[in-house]
Design an enzyme around this catalytic site. Structure first.
Site: not given
Length: 285
Positions: A47, A119, A160
């Site tokens: 990321e 995300k 993440c």
């Protein structure tokens, strides 16, 4: 015995990105060269691979569209190196100057963007003993799950903080038939030390997928530090590749064995045993 026809080599990178696009690209280029020399067909970058801001709002100033010059350089790198790239957590320009999207971009070995995942779960957390983060203050959350067929298998894309939400991974596996789950990350030092490995292994075990977790590491600026522990985990939950030094920049390499995925799923057929949501009744009913 492993069938070589079902085996493909992958790599995952660990690095310490900073607020310098050129420096980060130089590091990524070196890591791509290492991965191709090792025979990898896919390299997963962490990321924020291209940029980590040192000051509030700095990421917004460099955010670009997917056809902008930053991503074009990485697409050219994939094409010239003949390797697929998982570019996790690219700062994609949002709908206005105050917002961006945290976008996982999958690029094929011809330099074409094959998939983009924005995300879903944003990191709005007061880390115990650490800093306060509010990703939603400048990031627009995505809504769509993304899977993509590739020479490495059927890939499920995440980023993440998604790691803490097992329903996403369950859906990627059982509804969308993912075989390999990609988890590029920049975990905080506090949360990484406590939960990073165990969450990754849990996601692999419960989905019977390979998990490739490329991590940022070390101190990016005075305000930000990441927990580095780049891992590749097999569908049985075993760690098959790990960077020996949590603070170093480098890659790990492993062979994805698609026949092993089939073997694990055949011997423990949890997809056949799963009960649909709504199957259970609460005791109060």
């Amino acid at each position: 015995m492993t069938s070589m026809a079902n085996t493909v080599r992958v790599a995952a990178a660990q690095m310490t990105s900073i607020n310098d696009l050129a420096s980060n690209f130089h590091t990524c280029s070196r890591l791509v060269k290492e991965a191709t020399s090792a025979g990898a067909k896919l390299l997963c970058l962490p990321e924020n691979f291209s940029f980590v801001g040192a000051r509030d709002g700095e990421s917004l100033t460099i955010a670009e569209s997917l056809d902008g010059p930053i991503l074009k350089r990485y697409c050219s790198l994939a094409r010239e190196s003949k390797i697929w790239l998982s570019l996790g957590g690219f700062q994609e320009k949002g709908p206005d100057d105050a917002h961006l999207c945290n976008t996982h971009v999958l690029v094929d070995d011809h330099g074409n963007i094959r998939s983009t995942y924005r995300k879903i779960h944003l990191f709005d957390v007061d880390v115990p003993g650490g800093a306060v983060y509010k990703e939603s203050s400048f990031t627009i959350a995505g809504n769509d799950m993304v899977v993509e067929d590739s020479p490495i298998g059927r890939l499920g894309l995440t980023v993440c903080y998604d790691l803490r939400f097992p329903d996403l991974y369950q859906q990627l596996r059982f509804q969308h038939e993912a075989q390999v789950l990609l988890v590029p990350a920049a975990f905080t030092k506090t949360t990484g030390e406590a939960h990073w490995e165990i969450l990754l292994r849990a996601r692999a075990i419960e989905t019977q997928c390979y998990v490739i977790a490329a991590a940022q590491t070390g101190r990016h600026s005075e305000k930000r530090e990441s927990y580095g522990d780049t891992l590749i985990i097999d569908p049985w939950g075993s760690i098959v590749a790990r960077l020996p030094d949590r603070l170093s920049t480098g890659i790990v390499v492993a062979d994805i064995d698609l026949s092993f995925i089939d073997a694990v799923r055949t011997k423990m057929p949890i997809s056949e045993h799963r009960k649909p949501f709504g199957y259970w009744k609460s005791a109060s009913q």
